[in-house]
Design an enzyme around this catalytic site. Sequence first.
Site, PDB file in Angstrom:
ATOM      1  N   GLU A 187      -8.823   4.156   4.797  1.00 18.34           N
ATOM      2  CA  GLU A 187      -8.459   3.555   3.518  1.00 18.34           C
ATOM      3  C   GLU A 187      -8.462   4.644   2.446  1.00 18.34           C
ATOM      4  O   GLU A 187      -9.494   5.259   2.172  1.00 18.34           O
ATOM      5  CB  GLU A 187      -9.465   2.456   3.155  1.00 18.34           C
ATOM      6  N   GLU A 207       0.836  -1.199   0.000  1.00 20.32           N
ATOM      7  CA  GLU A 207       0.000   0.000   0.000  1.00 20.32           C
ATOM      8  C   GLU A 207       0.878   1.260   0.000  1.00 20.32           C
ATOM      9  O   GLU A 207       0.920   2.031   0.951  1.00 20.32           O
ATOM     10  CB  GLU A 207      -0.961  -0.055   1.190  1.00 20.32           C
TER      11      GLU A 207
END
Length: 429
Positions: free
Chosen positions: A396, A193
Amino acid sequence: MKLPRLSLLFALALAAETTPIVSRSADRISYDGYRVYRVSFPSTIDIDASLDTLAAIELQRRRGTNGAWTVDLTVAPENVAAFEAARVAIDAVLSYDLGADFAAESAGASASVSREKGAHALPGLEWFDAYHPYADHVNYWAELQAAFPNNSELIVAGNSFEGRPIQGIHLWGASGKDSKPAIFFNGNVHAREWITSMVVEYILYQIVTGYGNDTLVQKVLDNYDFYVLPVVNPDGFVYTQTTNRLWRKNRQTRSNTTAVGTDINRNWLVGWGGDGSSPNPSSETFSGFAPHDTPETAALAAYAEKLRDLHGIKLYVDWHSYAQVILLSYGYTCTEFPANLDEQTALAAGISAAIAKPYNTTFDYGPGCLVLYQSSGNGRDYLTDVGKAQFGWGIELRDTQYGFVLPPEQILPSGIEIWEGLKYAWSQF
């Protein structure tokens, strides 16, 4: 779903500042020709059993309000025909060549970064034009700290499995260090990520450059100490840059299994071992054999407890991608909620509205188990229950199309919109 199993644990050395972000090693896993699909499953089926029947790698899943699942999968070129012939509801093809996407993502990572004039060289906004090797991130944190020497220090929360320091920056205001409640951020818990560490660094950049001329930044830094760890899974992060771009877990080996890695965000004590985690060492959500048996989680938990005992924790954010959602506690249960849920929801709603202002990017919000999926043993639940954070969250980041391969041109917009959201939070604190 498992990623391709790797047979060797590479000895990694920190790269020089001009090292390309992606190695050209022959041992690097190739995703050339892999396609990425978005598929749907009804709420009535066993989602894990269904996915196990497919020759595909799961990238992300999300449960809708009606209980149905949306799942992003990547499929090797030799399996594409069989996958498309299977009875799977394909909503979209998100990529026709994941390997080409990875190559484009890494382009320009070694480009020079300008410095502002002055006694201490502060990197310019060009830093956010590209992704960077881990060694360059470490240098960047040092340069940020050097540009703000009277109100910051470099910190180390502990060491990773392979011995890398879990490091970052502590920032404070007019009252001096360690004198106010904590705002605690960490990024890159999950190695692949990459956008998370870049956005966390953008937040740091805005605080460092804004403290002397932005009244809102001055207010929040004078009232809270910031403890920021942009990359808390350095071993996994480096591994994504040398060997497997889609690696998620840490790089921990264990004597009783050949599988490598534990999901740091399933290894925390609160809710450990429950649904949304796995006891299987080969699983992407492997929780470990006991709470805090990864050095990374153990270090973060100890650091959180130190901050709790010092002056308390106002806000904790564990930054992730991708889904565009503000995750409140809890993740380990869908039927229990923090006592101050209404207060948390109101703040999240305001942050979501502020995030949308620059680019109309929509962020959902709510208890993680309800708005995304169940995740037992995660950090935000621990910070809520044990760390006693007033707001123990996961956020997120972008996006809903490119997934983990967010194009470099979206790094700066991601930082800008999140900063707008945080400015709303600062105005409420």
